[in-house]
Design an enzyme around this catalytic site. Structure first.
Site, PDB file in Angstrom:
ATOM      1  N   ASP A   1      42.564  49.862  69.873  1.00 37.74           N
ATOM      2  CA  ASP A   1      41.449  48.959  69.543  1.00 37.74           C
ATOM      3  C   ASP A   1      40.142  49.581  70.047  1.00 37.74           C
ATOM      4  O   ASP A   1      40.166  50.624  70.710  1.00 37.74           O
ATOM      5  CB  ASP A   1      41.677  47.574  70.180  1.00 37.74           C
ATOM      6  CG  ASP A   1      41.727  47.616  71.705  1.00 37.74           C
ATOM      7  OD1 ASP A   1      42.716  47.145  72.305  1.00 37.74           O
ATOM      8  OD2 ASP A   1      40.766  48.165  72.319  1.00 37.74           O
TER       9      ASP A   1
ATOM     10  N   GLY B   1      47.400  47.510  83.031  1.00 37.72           N
ATOM     11  CA  GLY B   1      48.024  46.909  81.862  1.00 37.72           C
ATOM     12  C   GLY B   1      48.871  47.839  81.037  1.00 37.72           C
ATOM     13  O   GLY B   1      48.835  47.800  79.807  1.00 37.72           O
ATOM     14  N   THR B   2      49.646  48.696  81.715  1.00 36.81           N
ATOM     15  CA  THR B   2      50.579  49.530  80.956  1.00 36.81           C
ATOM     16  C   THR B   2      51.977  49.457  81.566  1.00 36.81           C
ATOM     17  O   THR B   2      52.129  49.394  82.786  1.00 36.81           O
ATOM     18  CB  THR B   2      50.126  51.002  80.861  1.00 36.81           C
ATOM     19  OG1 THR B   2      51.063  51.722  80.042  1.00 36.81           O
ATOM     20  CG2 THR B   2      50.012  51.655  82.236  1.00 36.81           C
ATOM     21  N   SER B   3      52.984  49.502  80.694  1.00 40.34           N
ATOM     22  CA  SER B   3      54.383  49.491  81.168  1.00 40.34           C
ATOM     23  C   SER B   3      54.769  50.879  81.680  1.00 40.34           C
ATOM     24  O   SER B   3      55.799  51.048  82.320  1.00 40.34           O
ATOM     25  CB  SER B   3      55.298  49.105  80.004  1.00 40.34           C
ATOM     26  OG  SER B   3      55.094  50.015  78.918  1.00 40.34           O
TER      27      SER B   3
ATOM     28  N   HIS C   1      45.684  57.638  71.839  1.00 48.38           N
ATOM     29  CA  HIS C   1      46.593  57.283  70.740  1.00 48.38           C
ATOM     30  C   HIS C   1      45.858  56.920  69.450  1.00 48.38           C
ATOM     31  O   HIS C   1      46.409  56.242  68.568  1.00 48.38           O
ATOM     32  CB  HIS C   1      47.529  56.142  71.178  1.00 48.38           C
ATOM     33  CG  HIS C   1      48.455  56.551  72.281  1.00 48.38           C
ATOM     34  ND1 HIS C   1      49.129  55.649  73.052  1.00 48.38           N
ATOM     35  CD2 HIS C   1      48.818  57.764  72.743  1.00 48.38           C
ATOM     36  CE1 HIS C   1      49.860  56.303  73.957  1.00 48.38           C
ATOM     37  NE2 HIS C   1      49.688  57.581  73.792  1.00 48.38           N
TER      38      HIS C   1
ATOM     39  N   CYS D   1      38.756  65.066  49.559  1.00 41.54           N
ATOM     40  CA  CYS D   1      38.446  63.699  49.099  1.00 41.54           C
ATOM     41  C   CYS D   1      38.173  62.821  50.317  1.00 41.54           C
ATOM     42  O   CYS D   1      38.779  63.009  51.373  1.00 41.54           O
ATOM     43  CB  CYS D   1      39.625  63.129  48.326  1.00 41.54           C
ATOM     44  SG  CYS D   1      40.036  64.076  46.851  1.00 41.54           S
TER      45      CYS D   1
HETATM   46  C1  BV8 Z   1      54.669  63.090  71.723  1.00 41.52           C
HETATM   47  C2  BV8 Z   1      49.647  54.210  68.600  1.00 41.52           C
HETATM   48  C3  BV8 Z   1      54.754  65.452  71.489  1.00 41.52           C
HETATM   49  C4  BV8 Z   1      50.365  53.596  67.464  1.00 41.52           C
HETATM   50  C5  BV8 Z   1      51.290  54.616  70.361  1.00 41.52           C
HETATM   51  C6  BV8 Z   1      59.117  62.017  77.740  1.00 41.52           C
HETATM   52  C7  BV8 Z   1      60.039  61.114  78.160  1.00 41.52           C
HETATM   53  C8  BV8 Z   1      60.523  60.141  77.236  1.00 41.52           C
HETATM   54  C9  BV8 Z   1      60.059  60.068  75.911  1.00 41.52           C
HETATM   55  C10 BV8 Z   1      59.140  60.974  75.508  1.00 41.52           C
HETATM   56  C11 BV8 Z   1      58.677  61.940  76.406  1.00 41.52           C
HETATM   57  N1  BV8 Z   1      57.757  62.682  75.756  1.00 41.52           N
HETATM   58  C12 BV8 Z   1      57.652  62.218  74.462  1.00 41.52           C
HETATM   59  C13 BV8 Z   1      58.488  61.170  74.296  1.00 41.52           C
HETATM   60  C14 BV8 Z   1      58.639  60.427  73.098  1.00 41.52           C
HETATM   61  C15 BV8 Z   1      57.617  59.285  72.952  1.00 41.52           C
HETATM   62  C16 BV8 Z   1      57.793  58.260  74.036  1.00 41.52           C
HETATM   63  O1  BV8 Z   1      57.060  58.196  75.001  1.00 41.52           O
HETATM   64  N2  BV8 Z   1      58.791  57.421  73.813  1.00 41.52           N
HETATM   65  C17 BV8 Z   1      59.068  56.356  74.819  1.00 41.52           C
HETATM   66  C18 BV8 Z   1      58.796  55.020  74.199  1.00 41.52           C
HETATM   67  C19 BV8 Z   1      60.481  56.459  75.262  1.00 41.52           C
HETATM   68  N3  BV8 Z   1      56.245  59.813  72.993  1.00 41.52           N
HETATM   69  C20 BV8 Z   1      55.719  60.233  71.815  1.00 41.52           C
HETATM   70  O2  BV8 Z   1      56.306  60.245  70.753  1.00 41.52           O
HETATM   71  C21 BV8 Z   1      54.292  60.742  71.899  1.00 41.52           C
HETATM   72  N4  BV8 Z   1      54.123  61.986  71.233  1.00 41.52           N
HETATM   73  O3  BV8 Z   1      55.374  63.106  72.696  1.00 41.52           O
HETATM   74  O4  BV8 Z   1      54.281  64.197  71.023  1.00 41.52           O
HETATM   75  C22 BV8 Z   1      55.698  65.825  70.540  1.00 41.52           C
HETATM   76  C23 BV8 Z   1      55.267  65.987  69.228  1.00 41.52           C
HETATM   77  C24 BV8 Z   1      56.184  66.466  68.357  1.00 41.52           C
HETATM   78  C25 BV8 Z   1      57.507  66.643  68.760  1.00 41.52           C
HETATM   79  C26 BV8 Z   1      57.886  66.404  70.089  1.00 41.52           C
HETATM   80  C27 BV8 Z   1      56.956  65.982  71.007  1.00 41.52           C
HETATM   81  C28 BV8 Z   1      53.344  59.774  71.152  1.00 41.52           C
HETATM   82  C29 BV8 Z   1      53.241  58.497  71.899  1.00 41.52           C
HETATM   83  C30 BV8 Z   1      52.135  57.624  71.249  1.00 41.52           C
HETATM   84  C31 BV8 Z   1      52.715  56.636  70.272  1.00 41.52           C
HETATM   85  N5  BV8 Z   1      51.670  55.746  69.779  1.00 41.52           N
HETATM   86  N6  BV8 Z   1      50.297  53.837  69.875  1.00 41.52           N
HETATM   87  C32 BV8 Z   1      50.239  52.097  67.423  1.00 41.52           C
HETATM   88  O5  BV8 Z   1      49.635  51.505  68.333  1.00 41.52           O
HETATM   89  O6  BV8 Z   1      50.732  51.532  66.459  1.00 41.52           O
HETATM   90  S1  BV8 Z   1      52.062  54.136  71.830  1.00 41.52           S
HETATM   91  C33 BV8 Z   1      51.794  52.428  71.918  1.00 41.52           C
HETATM   92  O7  BV8 Z   1      52.793  51.965  72.771  1.00 41.52           O
HETATM   93  C34 BV8 Z   1      50.507  51.990  72.582  1.00 41.52           C
HETATM   94  O8  BV8 Z   1      49.419  52.800  72.233  1.00 41.52           O
HETATM   95  C35 BV8 Z   1      50.844  52.139  74.057  1.00 41.52           C
HETATM   96  O9  BV8 Z   1      50.567  53.385  74.494  1.00 41.52           O
HETATM   97  C36 BV8 Z   1      52.329  51.978  74.075  1.00 41.52           C
HETATM   98  C37 BV8 Z   1      52.678  50.661  74.659  1.00 41.52           C
HETATM   99  O10 BV8 Z   1      52.654  50.793  76.005  1.00 41.52           O
HETATM  100  P1  BV8 Z   1      51.690  49.841  76.869  1.00 41.52           P
HETATM  101  O11 BV8 Z   1      50.286  50.046  76.445  1.00 41.52           O
HETATM  102  O12 BV8 Z   1      52.083  50.088  78.244  1.00 41.52           O
HETATM  103  O13 BV8 Z   1      52.075  48.354  76.365  1.00 41.52           O
HETATM  104  P2  BV8 Z   1      53.413  47.549  76.609  1.00 41.52           P
HETATM  105  O14 BV8 Z   1      53.402  46.489  75.596  1.00 41.52           O
HETATM  106  O15 BV8 Z   1      54.579  48.441  76.736  1.00 41.52           O
HETATM  107  O16 BV8 Z   1      53.208  46.914  78.084  1.00 41.52           O
HETATM  108  C38 BV8 Z   1      52.122  46.072  78.333  1.00 41.52           C
HETATM  109  C39 BV8 Z   1      51.973  46.032  79.847  1.00 41.52           C
HETATM  110  O17 BV8 Z   1      50.834  45.231  80.152  1.00 41.52           O
HETATM  111  C40 BV8 Z   1      53.174  45.395  80.556  1.00 41.52           C
HETATM  112  O18 BV8 Z   1      53.483  46.160  81.706  1.00 41.52           O
HETATM  113  C41 BV8 Z   1      52.652  44.002  80.962  1.00 41.52           C
HETATM  114  O19 BV8 Z   1      53.227  43.550  82.179  1.00 41.52           O
HETATM  115  C42 BV8 Z   1      51.170  44.282  81.150  1.00 41.52           C
HETATM  116  N7  BV8 Z   1      50.293  43.120  80.929  1.00 41.52           N
HETATM  117  C43 BV8 Z   1      50.482  42.099  80.059  1.00 41.52           C
HETATM  118  N8  BV8 Z   1      49.393  41.262  80.096  1.00 41.52           N
HETATM  119  C44 BV8 Z   1      48.519  41.797  81.009  1.00 41.52           C
HETATM  120  C45 BV8 Z   1      49.085  42.994  81.531  1.00 41.52           C
HETATM  121  N9  BV8 Z   1      48.458  43.772  82.438  1.00 41.52           N
HETATM  122  C46 BV8 Z   1      47.217  43.358  82.865  1.00 41.52           C
HETATM  123  N10 BV8 Z   1      46.597  42.230  82.389  1.00 41.52           N
HETATM  124  C47 BV8 Z   1      47.221  41.434  81.478  1.00 41.52           C
HETATM  125  N11 BV8 Z   1      46.602  40.342  81.031  1.00 41.52           N
END
Ligand code: BV8
Length: 263
Positions: free
Chosen positions: A114, A203-205, A129, A150
């Site tokens: 956002d 605010g990240t997991s 991201h 384009c």
């Molecule tokens: C890549 C855009 C290289 C799209 C997003 C190493 C280990 C394990 C896995 C991997 C690794 N390296 C790579 C991977 C694979 C993968 C990955 O991480 N998988 C995980 C899930 C297991 N990573 C990738 O694929 C990355 N690319 O590695 O490229 C590569 C390339 C080619 C070949 C090989 C390698 C790309 C990752 C980016 C993906 N795109 N977003 C879209 O938004 O649609 S990620 C997306 O999810 C968000 O952007 C964000 O980053 C993520 C969500 O996480 P959070 O932001 O933490 O949100 P979440 O909902 O999980 O948690 C919310 C938190 O807030 C909670 O803790 C909650 O308690 C808290 N909260 C709630 N309310 C509040 C609060 N905190 C404060 N105040 C509040 N009010």
């Protein structure tokens, strides 16, 4: 403000004050929780109602898009409307105001797609991201090989819109799972955490990499790491202090008291 787990704010405020003393002294890494109080569901919560049947990793992937372009396009269209309706919350504003009071001290790094940090004044936010309000072609534009490509704006209406000449579909300008992060933003983020004195993780997991690794990197480079999250996260072990509260509650209480002269 009592923090059931970890240090009261009073112990963390001096770290912010110290960080104000040097250029690039303070880094903030944010995730979906930063925008939750602006009404944007967190990534895990984004799957409400109709979307609850889908795996976010599936929807946020090129494979998922190729398998069902209309479904993925409509998921992003719904999220975009949510972003356009949203307003920066008190947490975003506290970061914007801090940057105005302490020029050159703060670097904001976000996983969020956002534009609420920018709307709150942190125009130089490093976006790891991508940007949900930007479109680009799925395939490189064939015209681009021999001249100007384009413009995405020329695409014909549709779900997704497509190039009238070659049928190339538009896709959201975000980083999908399995795709590499924008190099310039990631390099700048790594340099920023290497040089900061304090990293606030808000605010990240901590489940998504390589963004989550920035906390480990900051720690390795001697920075203090403080996590702001009402719940436990996968990188709590990297933090010296855990502040169990929300972004809009804790950031103003932590940052609004810092003034240039006591920096
Ligand atoms: C890549 C855009 C290289 C799209 C997003 C190493 C280990 C394990 C896995 C991997 C690794 N390296 C790579 C991977 C694979 C993968 C990955 O991480 N998988 C995980 C899930 C297991 N990573 C990738 O694929 C990355 N690319 O590695 O490229 C590569 C390339 C080619 C070949 C090989 C390698 C790309 C990752 C980016 C993906 N795109 N977003 C879209 O938004 O649609 S990620 C997306 O999810 C968000 O952007 C964000 O980053 C993520 C969500 O996480 P959070 O932001 O933490 O949100 P979440 O909902 O999980 O948690 C919310 C938190 O807030 C909670 O803790 C909650 O308690 C808290 N909260 C709630 N309310 C509040 C609060 N905190 C404060 N105040 C509040 N009010």
């Amino acid at each position: 403000m009592p923090t059931p787990e970890g240090a009261p704010l009073e112990l963390v405020r001096p770290l912010v004050q110290q960080a104000c003393g040097s250029a690039g002294g303070l880094c903030v890494l944010t995730g979906a929780g930063m925008s939750a109080e602006s009404g944007i569901p967190t990534f895990r919560d984004a799957l409400t109602g109709h979307w609850a049947r889908f795996d976010p990793m599936q929807l946020a992937s090129e494979e998922g898009f190729r398998a069902d372009p209309a479904r993925v396009w409509n998921w992003y269209a719904e999220r975009r409307n949510g972003v356009r309706r949203a307003e920066p919350n008190a947490g975003h504003r506290a970061l914007g105001d801090f940057a105005a009071r302490h020029p050159g001290v703060l670097t904001v790094i976000t996983q969020n797609v956002d534009d609420l940090h920018q709307r709150a004044g942190n125009l130089d936010t490093l976006r790891l991201h991508g940007d949900i309000l930007q479109d680009r072609w799925l395939e490189p534009c064939p015209r681009g090989a021999r001249g100007p490509a384009c413009e995405p704006g020329w695409a014909l209406e549709g779900e997704p819109p497509r190039c009238g000449e070659c049928g190339n579909p538009l896709r959201p300008g975000v980083v999908w799972f399995g795709e590499s992060l924008p190099l310039a933003a990631m390099n700048a983020a790594e340099r920023a955490v290497d040089g900061c004195r304090l990293l606030l993780v808000v605010g990240t997991s901590g489940a998504v990499w390589p963004a989550a690794g920035l906390a480990h990197r900051a720690r390795r480079h001697g920075a203090q790491v403080v996590i702001i999250n009402p719940e436990a996260s996968e990188i709590d072990d990297q933090a010296q202090y855990l502040l169990r509260g929300t972004a809009a509650q804790v950031l103003p209480a932590l940052l609004d008291t810092t003034s240039p002269e006591n920096g």
